[in-house]
Design a protein around this motif. Structure first.
Motif, short mmCIF file in Angstrom:
data_model
loop_
_atom_site.label_atom_id
_atom_site.label_comp_id
_atom_site.label_asym_id
_atom_site.label_seq_id
_atom_site.Cartn_x
_atom_site.Cartn_y
_atom_site.Cartn_z
N PRO A 99 22.08 -20.69 -28.92
CA PRO A 99 23.09 -21.03 -30.00
C PRO A 99 23.00 -20.36 -31.08
O PRO A 99 21.97 -19.50 -31.58
CB PRO A 99 21.99 -22.50 -30.47
CG PRO A 99 20.81 -22.30 -29.72
CD PRO A 99 20.74 -21.27 -28.65
N PHE A 100 24.03 -20.52 -32.08
CA PHE A 100 24.09 -19.64 -33.28
C PHE A 100 23.15 -20.19 -34.21
O PHE A 100 22.91 -21.27 -34.23
CB PHE A 100 25.57 -19.58 -33.82
CG PHE A 100 26.69 -18.84 -33.06
CD1 PHE A 100 26.29 -17.49 -32.48
CD2 PHE A 100 27.77 -19.62 -32.50
CE1 PHE A 100 27.17 -17.22 -31.61
CE2 PHE A 100 28.73 -18.79 -31.83
CZ PHE A 100 28.62 -17.71 -31.33
N PRO A 101 22.63 -19.53 -35.33
CA PRO A 101 21.87 -20.01 -36.14
C PRO A 101 22.62 -20.72 -37.23
O PRO A 101 22.64 -20.39 -38.28
CB PRO A 101 21.16 -18.74 -36.97
CG PRO A 101 22.00 -17.64 -36.45
CD PRO A 101 22.89 -17.96 -35.32
N MET A 102 23.31 -21.89 -36.66
CA MET A 102 24.22 -22.98 -37.61
C MET A 102 23.93 -24.22 -37.19
O MET A 102 23.04 -24.39 -36.16
CB MET A 102 25.52 -22.51 -37.54
CG MET A 102 25.88 -20.97 -37.38
SD MET A 102 27.46 -20.71 -36.74
CE MET A 102 27.92 -19.24 -36.91
N ASP A 106 28.77 -26.69 -36.34
CA ASP A 106 29.22 -25.13 -36.71
C ASP A 106 29.39 -24.29 -35.47
O ASP A 106 30.29 -23.67 -35.34
CB ASP A 106 28.57 -24.45 -37.68
CG ASP A 106 28.91 -25.08 -38.99
OD1 ASP A 106 30.05 -26.01 -39.16
OD2 ASP A 106 28.05 -24.67 -39.96
N PRO A 147 20.42 -28.04 -37.64
CA PRO A 147 20.55 -26.74 -37.03
C PRO A 147 20.21 -26.66 -35.62
O PRO A 147 19.38 -27.47 -35.13
CB PRO A 147 19.38 -26.10 -37.79
CG PRO A 147 18.56 -26.98 -38.76
CD PRO A 147 18.99 -28.31 -38.61
N PRO A 149 19.20 -24.44 -33.67
CA PRO A 149 17.77 -23.96 -33.02
C PRO A 149 16.85 -25.22 -33.22
O PRO A 149 15.78 -24.75 -32.34
CB PRO A 149 17.59 -22.76 -33.78
CG PRO A 149 18.91 -22.24 -34.58
CD PRO A 149 19.44 -23.65 -34.63
N LEU B 194 23.05 -13.16 -28.92
CA LEU B 194 23.77 -13.85 -30.01
C LEU B 194 25.00 -13.08 -30.29
O LEU B 194 26.06 -13.91 -30.54
CB LEU B 194 22.86 -13.71 -31.35
CG LEU B 194 22.74 -15.11 -31.97
CD1 LEU B 194 22.22 -16.11 -31.09
CD2 LEU B 194 21.78 -15.03 -33.15
N ARG B 215 24.25 -13.27 -40.49
CA ARG B 215 23.87 -14.66 -40.99
C ARG B 215 22.39 -14.99 -40.45
O ARG B 215 21.68 -15.42 -41.03
CB ARG B 215 24.76 -15.77 -40.47
CG ARG B 215 24.65 -16.98 -40.84
CD ARG B 215 25.58 -18.10 -40.22
NE ARG B 215 25.20 -19.41 -40.81
CZ ARG B 215 26.12 -20.44 -41.05
NH1 ARG B 215 27.28 -19.98 -41.44
NH2 ARG B 215 25.40 -21.35 -41.50
N ARG B 310 15.52 -23.89 -41.25
CA ARG B 310 16.83 -24.22 -41.21
C ARG B 310 17.44 -23.52 -39.83
O ARG B 310 18.25 -24.32 -39.06
CB ARG B 310 17.59 -24.18 -42.39
CG ARG B 310 18.41 -25.68 -42.80
CD ARG B 310 19.34 -25.25 -43.92
NE ARG B 310 20.58 -24.65 -43.33
CZ ARG B 310 21.52 -25.43 -42.95
NH1 ARG B 310 21.23 -26.70 -42.70
NH2 ARG B 310 22.58 -24.67 -42.58
N LEU B 311 17.32 -22.25 -39.85
CA LEU B 311 18.25 -21.71 -39.10
C LEU B 311 17.96 -21.05 -38.00
O LEU B 311 18.48 -20.82 -36.76
CB LEU B 311 19.01 -20.53 -39.71
CG LEU B 311 19.82 -21.06 -41.11
CD1 LEU B 311 20.37 -19.81 -41.84
CD2 LEU B 311 20.82 -21.88 -40.29
N VAL B 312 16.29 -20.66 -37.84
CA VAL B 312 16.04 -20.04 -36.68
C VAL B 312 15.07 -20.89 -35.80
O VAL B 312 14.32 -21.67 -36.30
CB VAL B 312 15.17 -18.64 -37.00
CG1 VAL B 312 14.68 -17.95 -35.88
CG2 VAL B 312 16.12 -17.70 -37.98
#
Ligand SMILES: Nc1ncnc2c1ncn2[C@@H]1O[C@H](COP(=O)(O)OP(=O)(O)OP(=O)(O)O)[C@@H](O)[C@H]1O
Ligand SMILES: [Mg+2]
Lengths: 254, 312
Positions: A99-102, A106, A147, A149, B194, B215, B310-312
């Motif tokens: 998955p995208f880091p969003m 998103d 998120p 992830p 990715l 990003r 948040r993102l990883v």
């Protein structure tokens, strides 16, 4: 428009990485709205084959190919053919969930936005319908902004399926989509694949013979870059014509 | 005790082994203790300078920064110095902010785009090696040499004259290698799959790079950027020949009206002044600078941790 019978037709396809030939004169077509399993031992060229169909191998500088792949009757390698359109029409799910880091939302809206969908309501509808098709909606509907992830591995993979469906491709390529998952998540995704074939043409690489037999209508057996056998799954399961196929499905090679 | 254990204990060979093991164990424990002590000493030696510096600077400058009588505290930072350096250091504070902001506006986009270009748009090869080699060399060049180069090239050859533009461009030379290399590192750690996932949806290369790769690399990039900003904020040497000095804030970008003061230059100039109250201001300014750099580091830490979570 060209006349075409099957979404994807492959004719005498050979590919190389540098001097090494990976696929050898493969010809086949994929029946629409079925699941085709591509089996074969590790390194026989399954991923290479799949990645040639959506031209992802173009990224690799040493990649060369001969032969023709037709999507809806058009040669995808002909000059001027839009690779972006091709990839919009041929979705892909990878071996490891990526998955995208969003946020979850998103992840789904990324593709549609690329192709010009900007209306918020339309995007919301898409998020819901794609997540429902991927059997993930009930688990994430309360927190679409979390998120991606943070989801579990199996949920991430279903999100990746939903993401692939978001641009509404008639064809879906899946490269060992469950091999990195636990058995329960794997089972869920297998069920999903069977459901999805109503609306999509699915080509799925798998290592696992039993899985191929469970979910596919046709099966292909690749061995050292050759398409050794390609037929109805039930027929191959009963009586493979080639002894290499038999050796593979009985577990003697691979 | 069971029968077998008792017989085992009685055999002489077994007894010797036991004694040996006992010794060995206490020897191991001793070794363990020794390393523990060694490590604690190392840790103390590592962190001590930080506290010593803080203590030294704060012992003289504390009341300048935190005092509440007139000319202290916030007033110290918000009033301009008078002709005999009484008053505050507003000139230096504003100057440093201007220099760092302009240097960042030039340096960050250049280095991020450069890193994107060599990592995402070229194959490993000569160009890439040359860029990496030169930026590594540039990163190791002493700052005084960068300052001399800034003077020779910007001030003299390009006729920019000393001032805020020449000073900040010289600072941007200092930040480019750091930001470039950390950005490269951050881009390298983004998994290839990715990028492929984005391309497989029909995205263009640029869209993939911008929306997905950069990003995903953002926490790493922002950390590198803030480290570089923290570093150039405290550099004196590159500014000595390029920025000039000023008791007010510059009114122009280049030319005679563009001379600019900065915190590090001011500290350096004030600390060599014989007047005690000027030296006190030097320590106040140093404490202020230290606090600013610390805050930036904390922000870097916070952002990179928050974004990572948040993102990883
Ligand atoms: N990027 C590449 N560059 C060079 N050779 C490659 C590249 N990708 C694959 N190959 C080679 O092509 C052959 C086929 O690889 P491929 O990944 O298609 O196998 P596979 O059937 O998918 O195997 P697995 O079941 O392990 O995934 C292998 O010998 C591999 O070494
Ligand atoms: Mg593979």
């Amino acid at each position: 428009m060209n006349e075409w019978e099957h979404h994807i037709e492959v004719q005498e396809l050979s590919t190389w990485f540098g001097k090494k030939q990976v696929l050898k004169r493969i010809s086949c077509y994929f029946k629409d709205n079925t699941v085709t399993a591509i089996m074969g031992p590790s390194g026989c060229g399954k991923s290479t084959f799949l990645r040639t169909l959506n031209r992802l191998n173009d990224l690799i500088p040493s990649f060369r190919r001969k032969g023709i792949v037709r999507f809806r009757g058009e040669d995808i390698f002909s000059p001027g053919y839009s690779v972006y359109n091709l990839r919009k029409n041929i979705g892909m799910v990878f071996q490891r969930p990526n998955p995208f880091p969003m946020s979850v939302r998103d992840n789904i809206t990324y593709g549609p936005k690329l192709h010009g969908v900007n209306d918020e309501d339309e995007l919301d509808d898409l998020v819901e319908s794609c997540l429902k098709k991927a059997a993930l909606w009930d688990e994430v509907k309360d927190d679409l902004d979390q998120p991606a992830p943070n989801l579990s591995g199996g949920q991430q993979q279903r999100l990746c399926i939903a993401r692939a469906l978001s641009v509404d491709p008639p064809v879906l390529l899946m490269d060992e989509p469950v091999s990195a998952l636990d058995p329960i998540s794997a089972g869920k995704i297998e069920e999903l694949v069977v459901q999805l074939k109503k609306d999509y043409t699915i080509i799925m690489v798998t290592h696992n013979v039993q899985q191929a037999f469970r979910v596919s209508d046709q099966a292909a057996f690749l061995y050292l870059g050759e398409l050794v056998e390609f037929d109805k799954t039930s027929r191959i399961a009963e009586a493979p014509t080639d002894e290499r196929t038999e050796a593979f499905i009985t577990g003697r090679i691979g | 005790m069971t029968h077998t254990e008792r017989t085992e204990q009685r055999t002489p060979v077994n007894g010797t082994i036991r004694i040996l093991i006992g010794r060995y164990q206490s020897f191991r424990e001793l070794k363990d203790l020794f390393f523990k002590i060694l490590l604690s000493v190392a840790i103390i030696v590592i962190v001590a300078p930080f506290f010593l510096v803080l203590f030294e600077v704060a012992s003289i400058g504390f009341w300048q920064v935190f005092g509440s009588s007139s000319g202290q505290g916030i007033e110290f930072f918000l009033t301009f110095p008078g002709p005999s350096l009484e008053g505050g250091i507003r000139n230096a504070l504003v100057g440093t902010v201007e220099l760092v902001v302009i240097a960042s506006c030039v340096g960050i986009p250049l280095s991020v785009l450069g890193a994107v270009y060599i990592n995402e748009y070229t194959e490993p090869g000569l160009t890439k090696s040359i860029v990496e080699f030169t930026s590594d060399v540039l990163a190791g060049v002493p700052s005084i040499v960068i300052g001399a180069f800034g003077f020779a090239f910007l001030v003299d050859f390009l006729k920019l004259g000393m001032g805020v533009l020449a000073g900040s461009l010289t600072l941007s030379f200092m930040m480019i290698p750091t930001v470039l290399r950390t950005t490269q590192e951050a881009l390298r750690s983004v998994p290839q799959s990715l990028r492929e996932a984005s391309l497989a949806l029909g995205a263009t290369k640029w869209s993939t790079t911008w929306n997905v790769t950069l990003r995903a690399a953002f926490p790493g990039i922002i950390t590198g950027v803030l480290l570089a900003v923290g570093r150039i904020m405290g550099e004196t040497a590159p500014l000595i020949f390029t920025a000039g000095n000023n008791l007010i804030v510059p009114t122009e970008l280049s030319g005679s009206g563009s001379w600019v003061a900065s915190l590090p230059y001011t500290i350096w100039a004030y600390i060599t002044d014989p007047r005690a109250y000027v030296q006190e201001k030097a320590h106040g300014a140093a404490l202020g600078l230290l606090i600013m750099v610390l805050i930036i580091d904390l922000i870097a830490n916070y952002i990179s941790r928050r974004v990572t979570r948040r993102l990883v």
